[in-house]
Design an enzyme around this catalytic site. Structure first.
Site, PDB file in Angstrom:
ATOM      1  N   HIS A  46       0.860  -1.184   0.000  1.00  0.00           N
ATOM      2  CA  HIS A  46       0.000   0.000   0.000  1.00  0.00           C
ATOM      3  C   HIS A  46       0.893   1.230   0.000  1.00  0.00           C
ATOM      4  CE1 HIS A  46      -3.436   2.398   2.190  1.00  0.00           C
ATOM      5  NE2 HIS A  46      -3.048   2.953   1.057  1.00  0.00           N
ATOM      6  N   GLU A  73      -2.063  -1.394  -3.574  1.00  0.00           N
ATOM      7  CA  GLU A  73      -3.190  -0.717  -2.939  1.00  0.00           C
ATOM      8  C   GLU A  73      -2.956   0.781  -3.004  1.00  0.00           C
ATOM      9  OE1 GLU A  73      -4.404  -4.089   0.391  1.00  0.00           O
ATOM     10  OE2 GLU A  73      -3.230  -2.336   1.013  1.00  0.00           O
ATOM     11  N   HIS A 194      -7.553  -7.999   6.259  1.00  0.00           N
ATOM     12  CA  HIS A 194      -7.393  -6.955   7.270  1.00  0.00           C
ATOM     13  C   HIS A 194      -7.558  -7.541   8.671  1.00  0.00           C
ATOM     14  CE1 HIS A 194      -6.632  -2.765   8.201  1.00  0.00           C
ATOM     15  NE2 HIS A 194      -7.436  -2.913   9.241  1.00  0.00           N
TER      16      HIS A 194
END
EC number: 2.6.99.2
Length: 248
Positions: A46, A73, A194
């Site tokens: 990310h 991401e 997550h």
């Protein structure tokens, strides 16, 4: 025969350790290669707008060296989309982002930001990227993902992971199961992630509709004690064990 469940290893926190001291080590590129060698099916990273961990250099080099695939991401912003256009990632996942958060706190609200998300999806697809949307396990958000043209979703498992009672955890698990079934019925590829770790991953991995789990913090934390390759192998083993008990 049950469909294999893929493992995407998120290496953001290798970069977090590096950035804490402003050194050249530990190198996320080396981590990506080691995770891949240990059996990761892909590498997730990310690149946040504030560059708190992953840097542009990391993304460029990892894309060059991976034998599997890179899942980038990124937030739905002009700057991040411009960077994606430069990189042309094989897979791009649009996520919500707030500067003050420690980690991503929830799913992308497609219903509220439909026009912006739809334009971002189209732009990424024109680059040749397969696009996924990181969303909460909510049927309206899933329908909206279909409407904006995303072929893949990633279900946010944070509420399940953060549940403080068995009752709450069971409730959140059911939400994820129902969302995965609903999304699959709409011909979406369904991923999840997550907050998943070695003690809560099996019930999620047993959901037959899921294609891939993206896991980072738990693997990097375990790697401190047993090494990254062993940490990746152990997570894969748990996921595979969970799939053995899923009925066809």
């Amino acid at each position: 025969m049950n469909k294999e469940l893929l493992l995407g290893v998120n290496i953001d926190h290798i970069a977090t350790i590096r950035q804490a001291r402003g050194t050249r080590y530990p190198d996320p590129v080396q981590a990506a290669m080691d995770a891949e060698e240990a059996g990761a099916d892909g590498i997730t990273l990310h690149m946040r707008e504030d560059l708190r961990h992953i840097q542009a250099r990391d993304v460029r080099l990892i894309k060059q060296v991976l034998q599997t695939r890179m899942n980038l991401e990124l937030a739905v912003t002009e700057a991040m989309l411009d960077f994606a256009e430069e990189i042309s990632p094989e897979h791009a996942c649009l996520v919500p982002e707030k500067r003050e958060e420690l980690t991503t706190e929830g799913g992308l609200d497609i219903l509220t930001h439909r026009n912006v998300v739809e334009k971002a999806v189209r732009r990424l697809q024109l680059m040749g990227s397969e696009v996924s949307l990181f969303i909460d396990p909510d049927k309206e958000q899933i329908r909206a993902a279909v409407d904006v043209g995303a072929p893949v979703i990633e279900l946010h498992t944070g509420c399940y992971a953060d549940a403080t009672s068995e009752e709450k955890q069971h409730y959140e698990l059911q939400r994820i199961k129902e969302a995965a079934e609903f999304a699959a019925s709409l011909n979406l590829v369904v991923n999840a992630g997550h907050g998943l770790h070695y003690h809560n991953v099996k019930p999620i991995a047993a959901i037959r509709e899921l294609n891939e789990l993206n896991i980072g913090h738990a693997i990097i934390a375990r790697a401190l004690f047993c090494g990254l390759k062993e940490a990746v192998r152990h997570m894969r083993q748990l996921m595979q064990e969970a799939r053995l008990y899923v009925n066809d």
